[in-house]
Design a protein around this motif. Structure first.
Motif, PDB file in Angstrom:
ATOM      1  N   PHE A 343      11.867   0.369   2.712  1.00  0.00           N
ATOM      2  CA  PHE A 343      12.945  -0.389   3.319  1.00  0.00           C
ATOM      3  C   PHE A 343      13.075  -1.813   2.887  1.00  0.00           C
ATOM      4  O   PHE A 343      13.434  -1.768   1.633  1.00  0.00           O
ATOM      5  N   SER A 344      13.162  -2.691   3.777  1.00  0.00           N
ATOM      6  CA  SER A 344      13.298  -3.959   3.343  1.00  0.00           C
ATOM      7  C   SER A 344      12.171  -4.877   2.699  1.00  0.00           C
ATOM      8  O   SER A 344      12.208  -5.847   2.056  1.00  0.00           O
ATOM      9  N   SER A 345      10.958  -4.150   2.425  1.00  0.00           N
ATOM     10  CA  SER A 345      10.093  -4.708   2.178  1.00  0.00           C
ATOM     11  C   SER A 345       9.224  -4.092   0.741  1.00  0.00           C
ATOM     12  O   SER A 345       9.209  -2.707   0.616  1.00  0.00           O
ATOM     13  N   ARG A 346       8.865  -5.060   0.054  1.00  0.00           N
ATOM     14  CA  ARG A 346       8.403  -4.563  -1.452  1.00  0.00           C
ATOM     15  C   ARG A 346       6.762  -4.886  -1.560  1.00  0.00           C
ATOM     16  O   ARG A 346       6.487  -6.066  -1.504  1.00  0.00           O
ATOM     17  N   HIS A 347       6.088  -3.710  -1.979  1.00  0.00           N
ATOM     18  CA  HIS A 347       4.627  -3.895  -1.964  1.00  0.00           C
ATOM     19  C   HIS A 347       4.349  -3.902  -3.533  1.00  0.00           C
ATOM     20  O   HIS A 347       4.888  -3.166  -4.537  1.00  0.00           O
ATOM     21  N   THR A 348       3.161  -4.795  -3.864  1.00  0.00           N
ATOM     22  CA  THR A 348       2.742  -4.757  -5.219  1.00  0.00           C
ATOM     23  C   THR A 348       1.352  -4.833  -5.102  1.00  0.00           C
ATOM     24  O   THR A 348       0.564  -5.231  -4.351  1.00  0.00           O
ATOM     25  N   ASP A 349       0.878  -4.668  -6.426  1.00  0.00           N
ATOM     26  CA  ASP A 349      -0.732  -4.921  -6.682  1.00  0.00           C
ATOM     27  C   ASP A 349      -0.970  -6.211  -7.523  1.00  0.00           C
ATOM     28  O   ASP A 349      -0.228  -6.512  -8.360  1.00  0.00           O
ATOM     29  N   ASN A 368      -2.755  -2.024  -2.863  1.00  0.00           N
ATOM     30  CA  ASN A 368      -1.828  -2.347  -1.693  1.00  0.00           C
ATOM     31  C   ASN A 368      -0.654  -1.353  -1.687  1.00  0.00           C
ATOM     32  O   ASN A 368      -0.348  -0.723  -0.483  1.00  0.00           O
ATOM     33  N   ILE A 369      -0.361  -0.875  -2.776  1.00  0.00           N
ATOM     34  CA  ILE A 369       0.760   0.158  -2.966  1.00  0.00           C
ATOM     35  C   ILE A 369       0.199   1.257  -2.198  1.00  0.00           C
ATOM     36  O   ILE A 369       0.833   2.277  -1.350  1.00  0.00           O
ATOM     37  N   ALA A 370      -0.729   1.725  -2.921  1.00  0.00           N
ATOM     38  CA  ALA A 370      -1.454   3.141  -2.419  1.00  0.00           C
ATOM     39  C   ALA A 370      -1.802   3.124  -1.022  1.00  0.00           C
ATOM     40  O   ALA A 370      -1.231   4.124  -0.022  1.00  0.00           O
ATOM     41  N   LEU A 371      -2.227   2.108  -0.518  1.00  0.00           N
ATOM     42  CA  LEU A 371      -2.561   1.989   1.122  1.00  0.00           C
ATOM     43  C   LEU A 371      -1.453   2.129   1.980  1.00  0.00           C
ATOM     44  O   LEU A 371      -1.355   2.696   2.820  1.00  0.00           O
ATOM     45  N   ALA A 372      -0.304   1.208   1.344  1.00  0.00           N
ATOM     46  CA  ALA A 372       0.883   1.249   2.349  1.00  0.00           C
ATOM     47  C   ALA A 372       1.580   2.717   2.152  1.00  0.00           C
ATOM     48  O   ALA A 372       2.168   3.174   3.185  1.00  0.00           O
ATOM     49  N   LYS A 373       1.682   3.428   1.087  1.00  0.00           N
ATOM     50  CA  LYS A 373       2.109   4.706   0.828  1.00  0.00           C
ATOM     51  C   LYS A 373       1.366   5.689   2.054  1.00  0.00           C
ATOM     52  O   LYS A 373       1.931   6.598   2.593  1.00  0.00           O
ATOM     53  N   ILE A 374       0.062   5.565   1.910  1.00  0.00           N
ATOM     54  CA  ILE A 374      -0.910   6.486   2.549  1.00  0.00           C
ATOM     55  C   ILE A 374      -0.702   6.319   4.093  1.00  0.00           C
ATOM     56  O   ILE A 374      -0.599   7.452   4.751  1.00  0.00           O
ATOM     57  N   ILE A 375      -0.575   5.200   4.752  1.00  0.00           N
ATOM     58  CA  ILE A 375      -0.662   4.981   5.955  1.00  0.00           C
ATOM     59  C   ILE A 375       0.677   5.125   6.582  1.00  0.00           C
ATOM     60  O   ILE A 375       1.041   5.876   7.667  1.00  0.00           O
ATOM     61  N   THR A 376       2.039   4.731   5.968  1.00  0.00           N
ATOM     62  CA  THR A 376       3.318   5.200   6.416  1.00  0.00           C
ATOM     63  C   THR A 376       3.467   6.404   6.347  1.00  0.00           C
ATOM     64  O   THR A 376       4.187   7.194   7.086  1.00  0.00           O
ATOM     65  N   LYS A 377       3.058   7.304   5.315  1.00  0.00           N
ATOM     66  CA  LYS A 377       3.265   8.816   5.422  1.00  0.00           C
ATOM     67  C   LYS A 377       2.240   9.489   6.606  1.00  0.00           C
ATOM     68  O   LYS A 377       2.722  10.432   7.230  1.00  0.00           O
ATOM     69  N   ALA A 378       1.020   9.054   6.573  1.00  0.00           N
ATOM     70  CA  ALA A 378       0.220   9.757   7.610  1.00  0.00           C
ATOM     71  C   ALA A 378       0.804   9.295   8.990  1.00  0.00           C
ATOM     72  O   ALA A 378       0.651  10.555   9.800  1.00  0.00           O
ATOM     73  N   TYR A 379       1.191   8.323   9.183  1.00  0.00           N
ATOM     74  CA  TYR A 379       1.728   8.120  10.658  1.00  0.00           C
ATOM     75  C   TYR A 379       3.339   8.302  10.692  1.00  0.00           C
ATOM     76  O   TYR A 379       3.780   7.622  11.819  1.00  0.00           O
ATOM     77  N   LYS A 380       4.074   8.443   9.601  1.00  0.00           N
ATOM     78  CA  LYS A 380       5.505   8.941   9.620  1.00  0.00           C
ATOM     79  C   LYS A 380       6.054   7.666  10.143  1.00  0.00           C
ATOM     80  O   LYS A 380       7.146   7.858  10.791  1.00  0.00           O
ATOM     81  N   GLY A 381       5.836   6.485   9.720  1.00  0.00           N
ATOM     82  CA  GLY A 381       6.541   5.159   9.922  1.00  0.00           C
ATOM     83  C   GLY A 381       6.279   4.838  11.375  1.00  0.00           C
ATOM     84  O   GLY A 381       6.841   3.937  11.901  1.00  0.00           O
ATOM     85  N   SER A 382       5.376   5.437  12.376  1.00  0.00           N
ATOM     86  CA  SER A 382       5.450   5.392  13.773  1.00  0.00           C
ATOM     87  C   SER A 382       4.038   4.031  13.779  1.00  0.00           C
ATOM     88  O   SER A 382       2.896   4.776  13.858  1.00  0.00           O
TER      89      SER A 382
END
Length: 614
Positions: A343-349, A368-382
């Motif tokens: 969305f409006s946030s950019r994640h970098t390593d 950071n990128i991997a964890l952000a992807k893992i958690i947002t996918k796991a909890y579907k942005g909730s």
């Protein structure tokens, strides 16, 4: 009328006039007292009132786990002289004049704050005022310097003072000063008191003010042998002693290791906590702030103040997702060197590359990128579901702490979808170092989360009044499989020489330095680096670094965290090296001190030790 009758009437007239005159004098005197001399006599009356006096109780001591004094009340004295004492004026004041020179020399020699001539002038001036009109007769304080018990005893042996206060006029006014025999060691954790009022204003001194202070006694002013004396009518009840879990030797180890690193980097502040894994006893708590002259002293309790934890929160996020069955240890995630926009946030390593990580390797390399992807996918942005899981693991439970000013965790459910991606690697949440170490300690302690505590007993005259012990917050923070998996991840952080952020430093493919790795003790843990929020934005130049881990990894006995704020003399921000090095030093010396290892032949073997596990 006969002469006899006239004489009688004259006598009665004279008597009447005398009575009338006397009555008139009384009326005039009453009027003068009431209207002219009123203030003077009221003042005199007040001076004659002998109120009851409070007899302060002796403040209790604060001790380490070996009963060594961390804070104690030491008696000190002011020396006064009452020149109204009649014995000083016998024989035309010879008793005073014959001794004043020698007394002045002795006072100067023992107290040492004035010359003999200055003391002589002080004594003479005080003595002269005795005969001045309107002198209040108060005792003169001979020195504004407090003297200690040894000096008091030396003064009491002087021939003039040895005569006693009724013949010399010398008296000692006792006060108590709070001292810390080990100086700055855990000074902010122990706390301090307000001047001569003796009231605790920080640390354990403030938290246990009532217990330490005790109950004051009472004395009554009574006339004894023609003089008013204080007679005790209610004995004071001295304060209790606080037996802490702190260990002076481990405090010294932790303080030296942290200070050395802070000086090397000119950091703003640093804190370090060392606790027993299975009991929750805090063996060391160090808080050091940089002063204007570049020294480091205890000024604030950073250990209990919440901050954004940075990448140490990645472990917590992964435990939540794995325990919910939403990800596996070897699930894969692709990252790109250009980052990831959510969305409006950019994640970098910090070490960008195009690659594929497993869940395990993502934590080891702290992506950071991997964890952000893992958690947002796991909890579907909730974020609501994510935060609810954190609550179930005990992250938001009230963590009682004996240190005043302790701040509870801030883990709020955000209104937007973007924030969950930042929460995954430790932003938009706040935990204190004490809360971070509590979670990692649960991982080391087979999933059982226990409360760190600083006070083990309250004692009165050596007898236990109240005892404190291990308190369980959560019996299990996750299932056994999740616990085993996260331990593998934390092992890799330190021992994977290719990915681990707290493993080694390499140059040209060769190992040139070690971070948290040690040949003497195996450590597992996690690094964390967070940008500081300054002037309304996150600063890419100012960071907070952390390493938290447990040791020995084979059978954890201690958990330790080191946090360093805004290091300056560094070319590369490396929490694994800067904070991991501190924890490694503490771990090696703690294990040596605690005698957990023994030699069997040429091998170093871990000894199990009874730690009062509950």
């Amino acid at each position: 009328m006969s002469d006899k009758e006239r004489n009688t009437i004259l006598r009665f007239a004279i008597i009447f006039l005398l009575i009338t005159a006397g009555f008139f004098v009384v009326i005039v005197k009453i009027a003068m007292i009431q209207y002219v001399e009123r203030d003077t006599w009221i003042k005199v009356a007040k001076n004659q009132v002998k109120n009851d006096q409070v007899v302060p109780a002796t403040r209790g001591n604060i001790l380490d786990c070996h009963n060594l004094l961390l804070a104690s009340s030491v008696p000190q004295y002011y020396i006064n002289m009452d020149t109204r004492v009649e014995a000083l004026h016998l024989g035309g004041d010879t008793a005073f004049n014959n001794n004043v020179n020698q007394l002045a020399q002795d006072l100067s020699r023992i107290i040492g704050d004035k010359s003999a001539s200055e003391y002589r002038e002080k004594l003479l001036n005080s003595f002269r005022h005795k005969n001045e009109k309107g002198w209040s007769g108060m005792s003169a304080r001979l020195s504004n310097k407090r003297i200690n018990f040894i000096q008091k005893k030396q003064l009491e042996q002087l021939p003039f003072i040895k005569r006693g206060k009724y013949k010399s006029g010398i008296t000692f006014y006792e006060i108590h000063r709070r001292v810390k025999p080990y100086g700055e060691l855990a000074s902010r954790t122990i706390g301090s008191i307000y001047g001569e009022s003796g009231e605790g204003n920080a640390g354990l001194e403030k938290r246990f003010e009532k217990e330490l202070r005790g109950v004051d006694g009472l004395s009554k002013r009574q006339k004894v042998s023609g003089r008013f004396e204080d007679v005790i009518i209610k004995e004071p009840e001295d304060g209790v002693d606080i037996l802490t879990t702190l260990d002076v030797n481990l405090l010294d180890i932790a303080t030296d290791a942290l200070r050395d690193q802070l000086v090397k980097e000119s950091s703003d502040w640093g804190c370090c906590i060392l606790m027993e894994t299975r009991t929750g006893k805090v063996r060391a708590m160090v808080n050091l702030d940089r002063t204007s002259d570049g020294n480091y002293i205890e000024m604030a309790n950073h250990a209990v103040q919440r901050v954004e934890p940075g990448s140490t929160f990645k472990t917590i996020a992964l435990v939540a997702a794995m325990d919910d069955g939403l990800i596996g240890l070897y699930d894969t995630v692709r990252v790109h060197k250009d980052g990831w926009r959510y969305f409006s946030s950019r994640h970098t390593d910090s070490h960008p590359k195009d690659t594929i990580y497993t869940t395990r390797s993502a934590l080891a390399v702290s992506s950071n990128i991997a964890l952000a992807k893992i958690i947002t996918k796991a909890y579907k942005g909730s974020a609501k579901r994510f935060v609810h899981k954190l609550e179930q693991m005990g992250l938001k439970d009230s963590l009682y702490c004996e240190i005043p000013g302790f701040e509870p965790a801030r883990i709020d459910v955000p209104n937007d979808t973007v924030t969950i991606s930042k929460m995954s690697y430790g932003y938009s949440v706040e935990l204190s170092p004490l809360q971070i170490i509590t979670f990692y300690n649960a991982i080391a302690n087979d999933g059982k989360m226990i409360r760190p505590y600083l006070v083990s007993e309250l004692q009165q005259n050596g007898e236990t009044v109240k005892k404190f012990g291990t308190e369980v917050i959560k019996n299990r923070i996750c299932n056994d499989e999740t616990l085993q998996n996260i331990r593998l991840c934390l092992h890799d952080v330190v021992w994977d020489n290719h990915l681990g952020t707290a493993s080694v430093r390499t140059w040209g493919g060769r190992v040139v330095d070690y971070k948290a790795q040690s040949e003497l003790v195996h450590i597992a843990g996690k690094t964390g680096t967070a940008q500081l929020f300054m002037n309304g934005r996150y600063s890419g130049r100012n960071h907070r670094m952390t390493f938290v881990g447990y040791f020995p990894e084979e059978d954890p006995q201690y958990t330790c965290i080191c946090m360093i704020e805004n290091p300056k003399n560094v070319g590369l921000y490396d929490a694994g090296y800067d904070c991991g090095n501190v924890v490694r030093t503490i771990a090696e010396k703690t294990i040596a001190y605690s005698d957990f290892y023994t030699f069997e032949g040429d091998s170093l073997v871990l000894k199990l030790k009874d730690n009062d596990i509950k």
